[in-house]
Scaffold this motif. Structure first.
Motif, PDB file in Angstrom:
ATOM      1  N   UNK A  37      38.232  50.978  40.966  1.00 32.37           N
ATOM      2  CA  UNK A  37      38.722  50.047  39.564  1.00 32.37           C
ATOM      3  C   UNK A  37      37.903  51.347  37.979  1.00 32.37           C
ATOM      4  N   UNK A  38      36.845  51.654  38.256  1.00 36.04           N
ATOM      5  CA  UNK A  38      36.953  51.970  36.835  1.00 36.04           C
ATOM      6  C   UNK A  38      37.200  53.088  36.732  1.00 36.04           C
ATOM      7  N   UNK A  39      37.555  54.161  37.638  1.00 36.36           N
ATOM      8  CA  UNK A  39      38.990  55.499  37.831  1.00 36.36           C
ATOM      9  C   UNK A  39      40.286  54.931  36.922  1.00 36.36           C
ATOM     10  N   UNK A  40      40.001  53.616  37.647  1.00 39.28           N
ATOM     11  CA  UNK A  40      41.580  53.269  37.441  1.00 39.28           C
ATOM     12  C   UNK A  40      42.051  53.101  35.885  1.00 39.28           C
ATOM     13  N   UNK A  41      40.965  52.348  35.236  1.00 38.99           N
ATOM     14  CA  UNK A  41      40.888  51.492  34.376  1.00 38.99           C
ATOM     15  C   UNK A  41      40.914  52.908  32.992  1.00 38.99           C
TER      16      UNK A  41
ATOM     17  N   UNK B 152      35.262  47.740  26.818  1.00 42.10           N
ATOM     18  CA  UNK B 152      33.966  47.008  27.357  1.00 42.10           C
ATOM     19  C   UNK B 152      32.958  47.806  27.753  1.00 42.10           C
ATOM     20  N   UNK B 153      31.994  47.473  28.037  1.00 44.58           N
ATOM     21  CA  UNK B 153      30.804  48.115  27.480  1.00 44.58           C
ATOM     22  C   UNK B 153      31.126  49.622  28.819  1.00 44.58           C
TER      23      UNK B 153
ATOM     24  N   UNK C 158      43.696  43.480  35.206  1.00 46.46           N
ATOM     25  CA  UNK C 158      43.300  44.572  36.104  1.00 46.46           C
ATOM     26  C   UNK C 158      41.755  44.490  37.163  1.00 46.46           C
ATOM     27  N   UNK C 159      41.085  44.367  35.499  1.00 45.63           N
ATOM     28  CA  UNK C 159      39.794  43.657  36.678  1.00 45.63           C
ATOM     29  C   UNK C 159      39.657  42.339  37.250  1.00 45.63           C
TER      30      UNK C 159
ATOM     31  N   UNK D 141      36.881  44.741  44.789  1.00 43.02           N
ATOM     32  CA  UNK D 141      36.391  46.124  45.086  1.00 43.02           C
ATOM     33  C   UNK D 141      35.284  46.803  44.736  1.00 43.02           C
ATOM     34  N   UNK D 142      34.812  46.265  44.151  1.00 42.83           N
ATOM     35  CA  UNK D 142      33.230  46.660  43.011  1.00 42.83           C
ATOM     36  C   UNK D 142      33.549  48.132  43.447  1.00 42.83           C
TER      37      UNK D 142
END
Length: 163
Positions: free
Chosen positions: A31-35, A61-62, A70-71, A77-78
């Motif tokens: 998820x982080x990479x996707x954002x 966001x932080x 998207x989040x 999925x963490x």
């Protein structure tokens, strides 16, 4: 090529990135990479065409620029790799553009991409004086994103995005 472009939903762009990862070669999209991939796609689209790729705004966001929808879609999925998805895909012109973004940024880990966005002015300005770990829902203005990335390719600052 994109003269009559109408921005698309970020979930469509996200789905393209999720499905594009070469799992056989060990690639994974969290998820982080996707954002961050969706952010860089929108940023470079803005820089090149003076209009947004996606309809949604990014918030500062932080962990870097993020789109709330998207989040919400991927949060369960963490930190795990996201599975392939069914659904609509962008047209071939956009897919070619996304391929170029993926070739440039897909090689980096989620945390490396996070660090990269933290070093760039649009996220930093939107955060103001907040500490890096502080929560924020401040929108990163698309015009700020456009002008920052456009300057990297030698384009002049503009005062308004194209409709």
């Amino acid at each position: 090529m994109f003269d009559n472009w109408v921005p698309i939903n970020a979930k469509t762009v996200a789905r393209w990135f999720v499905n594009h990862a070469d799992r056989d070669a060990g690639e994974a999209i969290t998820q982080l990479k996707l954002q961050k991939l969706v952010y860089y796609a929108d940023a470079w689209f803005l820089a090149n065409f003076n209009k947004p790729l996606v309809t949604e705004n990014f918030e500062a966001w932080a962990h870097g620029p993020a789109i709330r929808s998207l989040y919400a879609k991927y949060r369960n999925h963490g930190w795990e790799a996201l599975p392939r998805e069914k659904g609509s895909h962008p047209d071939s012109n956009v897919a070619g553009f996304l391929e170029a973004v993926y070739d440039e940024y897909g090689q980096f880990s989620a945390k490396a991409l996070e660090r990269m966005t933290h070093d760039e002015d649009p996220w930093r300005r939107a955060r103001g004086g907040l500490s890096p770990e502080a929560a924020s829902n401040t929108v990163i203005p698309k015009l700020d994103i456009r002008n920052y990335y456009a300057a990297k390719i030698g384009k002049e600052e503009i005062k308004k995005l194209q409709d």
